[in-house]
Design a protein around this motif. Structure first.
Motif, short mmCIF file in Angstrom:
data_model
loop_
_atom_site.label_atom_id
_atom_site.label_comp_id
_atom_site.label_asym_id
_atom_site.label_seq_id
_atom_site.Cartn_x
_atom_site.Cartn_y
_atom_site.Cartn_z
N TRP A 183 0.82 -1.21 0.00
CA TRP A 183 0.00 0.00 0.00
C TRP A 183 0.86 1.26 0.00
O TRP A 183 0.51 2.25 -0.68
N ILE A 184 1.94 1.25 0.75
CA ILE A 184 2.77 2.46 0.84
C ILE A 184 3.41 2.77 -0.51
O ILE A 184 3.43 3.93 -0.95
N MET A 185 3.91 1.75 -1.17
CA MET A 185 4.51 1.97 -2.49
C MET A 185 3.47 2.42 -3.50
O MET A 185 3.75 3.24 -4.37
N SER A 186 2.27 1.90 -3.37
CA SER A 186 1.19 2.33 -4.26
C SER A 186 0.86 3.79 -4.03
O SER A 186 0.63 4.54 -4.98
N LEU A 187 0.84 4.20 -2.77
CA LEU A 187 0.59 5.61 -2.46
C LEU A 187 1.73 6.50 -2.94
O LEU A 187 1.49 7.64 -3.34
N LEU A 188 2.95 5.99 -2.91
CA LEU A 188 4.07 6.78 -3.40
C LEU A 188 4.06 6.90 -4.92
O LEU A 188 4.58 7.87 -5.47
N CYS A 189 3.49 5.93 -5.61
CA CYS A 189 3.38 5.99 -7.07
C CYS A 189 2.17 6.81 -7.53
O CYS A 189 2.10 7.20 -8.69
N ALA A 190 1.25 7.06 -6.62
CA ALA A 190 0.00 7.75 -6.99
C ALA A 190 0.22 9.17 -7.52
O ALA A 190 -0.44 9.55 -8.51
N PRO A 191 1.11 10.01 -6.94
CA PRO A 191 1.28 11.35 -7.53
C PRO A 191 1.80 11.33 -8.96
O PRO A 191 1.37 12.12 -9.80
N TYR A 192 2.71 10.41 -9.24
CA TYR A 192 3.25 10.28 -10.59
C TYR A 192 2.15 9.83 -11.55
O TYR A 192 2.03 10.36 -12.66
N LEU A 193 1.33 8.89 -11.10
CA LEU A 193 0.21 8.43 -11.92
C LEU A 193 -0.80 9.55 -12.13
O LEU A 193 -1.31 9.73 -13.23
N TYR A 194 -1.08 10.32 -11.07
CA TYR A 194 -2.02 11.43 -11.19
C TYR A 194 -1.51 12.47 -12.18
O TYR A 194 -2.29 12.99 -12.99
N TYR A 195 -0.23 12.78 -12.11
CA TYR A 195 0.34 13.75 -13.05
C TYR A 195 0.21 13.26 -14.48
O TYR A 195 -0.14 14.03 -15.38
N ASN A 196 0.48 11.97 -14.71
CA ASN A 196 0.36 11.42 -16.06
C ASN A 196 -1.08 11.46 -16.55
O ASN A 196 -1.33 11.81 -17.71
N VAL A 197 -2.03 11.09 -15.71
CA VAL A 197 -3.44 11.11 -16.11
C VAL A 197 -3.89 12.54 -16.39
O VAL A 197 -4.58 12.79 -17.39
N ARG A 198 -3.47 13.47 -15.55
CA ARG A 198 -3.86 14.87 -15.75
C ARG A 198 -3.29 15.42 -17.04
O ARG A 198 -4.00 16.08 -17.81
#
Length: 137
Positions: free
Chosen positions: A69-84
């Protein structure tokens, strides 16, 4: 043992992402030093942008499925930036504006590279920790 294989798979996925970002930086550096024309540089960059985005999404989903879960949360900002950036249409390099946006594009990809290296080191740490923990059990 399965947890160790999950960390190993994520390690190789992160290495692939780092290679894609370094390839984009090399294309921008070649353009900056006038070794390549703008059309070829942007076409090469644009060919690897969507695979990079898909791999980041797959990595975040992989972390969720494996329970990291922690690694997934750490990857979430990068994923959000890509989606945006994809939804706004800013994900592809524009051949007509590449020289004007060259410093911005390089900084953006350098930030991505440093972020991925940070995630890679965390992944390596957890992989080593997991392998040591498996030996004691």
């Amino acid at each position: 043992m399965a947890d160790l294989f999950a960390w190993l798979i994520s390690f190789f996925i992160l290495i692939a992402l780092i290679v894609l970002v370094i390839y984009q930086l090399m294309c921008l550096a070649d353009l900056e030093f006038d070794y390549i024309n703008p059309y070829d540089s942007t076409s090469r960059i644009n060919k690897v942008v969507l695979p990079e985005y898909i791999i980041v999404g797959g990595l975040c989903l992989f972390y969720l499925i494996t329970g990291h879960w922690i690694m997934s949360l750490l990857c979430a900002p990068y994923l959000y930036y890509n989606v945006r950036s994809y939804r706004q249409g800013n994900h592809l390099a524009d051949v007509t504006e590449i020289f004007n946006q060259l410093p911005k594009e390089k900084k953006q990809r350098l930030f991505k590279l440093f972020y991925l290296v940070f995630i890679l080191f965390l992944s390596l740490f957890w992989m080593i920790y997991t392998s040591l923990d498996d030996n004691y059990d």
